[in-house]
Design a protein around this motif. Structure first.
Motif, short mmCIF file in Angstrom:
data_model
loop_
_atom_site.label_atom_id
_atom_site.label_comp_id
_atom_site.label_asym_id
_atom_site.label_seq_id
_atom_site.Cartn_x
_atom_site.Cartn_y
_atom_site.Cartn_z
N LEU A 111 0.59 -99.96 -64.43
CA LEU A 111 0.64 -98.62 -64.74
C LEU A 111 1.98 -98.02 -64.77
O LEU A 111 2.81 -98.65 -64.20
CB LEU A 111 -0.32 -97.97 -63.86
CG LEU A 111 -1.71 -98.33 -63.63
CD1 LEU A 111 -2.41 -97.90 -62.39
CD2 LEU A 111 -2.47 -97.62 -64.69
N ASN A 112 1.92 -97.14 -65.73
CA ASN A 112 3.39 -96.48 -65.76
C ASN A 112 3.74 -95.36 -64.61
O ASN A 112 2.88 -94.40 -64.77
CB ASN A 112 3.40 -95.62 -67.17
CG ASN A 112 3.77 -96.86 -68.16
OD1 ASN A 112 2.91 -97.63 -68.66
ND2 ASN A 112 4.93 -96.82 -68.69
N THR A 156 7.02 -99.29 -64.68
CA THR A 156 5.71 -99.84 -64.49
C THR A 156 5.49 -100.22 -63.05
O THR A 156 6.56 -100.50 -62.35
CB THR A 156 5.42 -100.81 -65.43
OG1 THR A 156 6.22 -101.92 -65.25
CG2 THR A 156 5.45 -100.28 -66.90
N VAL A 157 4.55 -100.44 -62.54
CA VAL A 157 4.11 -100.78 -61.32
C VAL A 157 2.87 -101.52 -61.55
O VAL A 157 2.11 -101.46 -62.35
CB VAL A 157 3.82 -99.73 -60.20
CG1 VAL A 157 5.01 -99.05 -59.80
CG2 VAL A 157 2.60 -99.01 -60.61
N THR A 178 -3.16 -92.13 -57.56
CA THR A 178 -4.09 -91.15 -58.60
C THR A 178 -3.52 -91.80 -59.88
O THR A 178 -2.44 -91.86 -60.32
CB THR A 178 -3.86 -89.89 -58.35
OG1 THR A 178 -4.15 -89.37 -57.23
CG2 THR A 178 -4.62 -89.03 -59.59
N VAL A 179 -4.67 -92.41 -60.64
CA VAL A 179 -4.60 -92.93 -61.86
C VAL A 179 -5.42 -92.00 -62.79
O VAL A 179 -6.28 -91.50 -62.87
CB VAL A 179 -5.13 -94.26 -61.88
CG1 VAL A 179 -5.33 -94.79 -63.30
CG2 VAL A 179 -4.35 -95.34 -61.02
N SER A 180 -4.46 -91.49 -64.15
CA SER A 180 -5.17 -90.91 -65.12
C SER A 180 -4.45 -91.28 -66.43
O SER A 180 -3.51 -92.33 -66.14
CB SER A 180 -5.02 -89.57 -65.01
OG SER A 180 -3.68 -89.14 -65.34
N VAL A 213 0.85 -90.99 -55.30
CA VAL A 213 1.73 -91.51 -56.27
C VAL A 213 0.85 -91.32 -57.59
O VAL A 213 -0.35 -91.94 -57.61
CB VAL A 213 2.11 -92.75 -55.97
CG1 VAL A 213 2.93 -93.35 -57.26
CG2 VAL A 213 3.11 -93.17 -54.78
N LEU A 214 1.35 -90.64 -58.61
CA LEU A 214 0.53 -90.47 -59.92
C LEU A 214 0.99 -91.90 -60.72
O LEU A 214 2.21 -91.73 -60.93
CB LEU A 214 0.75 -88.98 -60.37
CG LEU A 214 -0.47 -88.23 -60.05
CD1 LEU A 214 -0.09 -87.67 -58.57
CD2 LEU A 214 -0.30 -87.05 -60.90
N LEU A 215 0.10 -92.22 -61.35
CA LEU A 215 0.27 -93.44 -62.21
C LEU A 215 -0.46 -93.18 -63.58
O LEU A 215 -1.51 -92.84 -63.45
CB LEU A 215 0.02 -94.81 -61.77
CG LEU A 215 0.88 -95.07 -60.31
CD1 LEU A 215 0.19 -96.18 -59.48
CD2 LEU A 215 2.25 -95.11 -60.80
N SER A 216 0.12 -93.59 -64.68
CA SER A 216 -0.55 -93.24 -66.05
C SER A 216 -0.95 -94.77 -66.49
O SER A 216 -0.36 -95.76 -66.64
CB SER A 216 0.60 -92.93 -66.78
OG SER A 216 -0.07 -92.46 -68.09
#
Length: 170
Positions: free
Chosen positions: A32-33, A39-40, A85-87, A107-110
């Motif tokens: 995820l970005n 990325t992680v 949180t993933v979106s 942590v927000l991840l894209s």
């Protein structure tokens, strides 16, 4: 063969793509970005309990409320818990929203580049290329201990049950 199942958005049918993960399953890896270039993966949170809150778009009311709620809970859960949180929102939009909302414990991840997370976790909405609202609690050994994938996108998840699942692992 791609697995698909039905859910709804304001009562209208939508299709979720990917496996229907269950408690006891090994958590699928993901990339995820965190920004456009950084990325992680699941391994970056190795040894921690992970509460993954999936939202369709951070700029909508329920997604906003869900992320704020888990930000509050994250402050009480301790250092051994990663609240993500993933979106599919762009990292720019996620960072702007976090700054405006004062979010600092989540942590927000894209998932915008490939929808890899959505497909691996069975929450990708085929028609919209968004991820369905869901909660996953994954233990320190990367085994899923709690799953809630909502059947209706506009409903809130069971916050208390998700937090209780994390506390049971501490």
């Amino acid at each position: 063969m791609t697995q698909e199942r039905q859910a709804s958005l304001k009562g209208n049918p939508i299709t979720l793509v990917g496996p229907q993960l269950q408690v006891g399953d090994k958590a699928p890896d993901f990339t995820l970005n965190k920004s456009l270039v950084d990325t992680v993966s699941l391994a970056d949170y190795g040894g921690k309990i992970k509460l993954i809150s999936v939202v369709p778009s951070i700029d909508t009311g329920v997604c906003d409320a869900q992320t704020r709620r888990f930000n509050e809970e994250a402050a009480k859960l301790g250092e051994n818990v990663a609240v993500l949180t993933v979106s599919v929102d762009l990292p720019f939009a996620q960072a702007r929203w976090c700054g405006a909302a004062g979010i600092d414990n989540v942590v927000l991840l894209s998932d915008y580049k490939s929808n890899e997370f959505g497909q691996a976790y069975g929450v990708l909405i085929k028609e919209l290329r968004l991820d369905m609202r869901a909660i996953f609690v994954i233990d320190a050994n990367d085994t899923i201990q709690y799953v809630e994938v909502l059947g209706e996108m506009t409903e809130h998840p069971n916050y208390e049950a998700a937090v209780e699942a994390v506390r049971a692992l501490q």
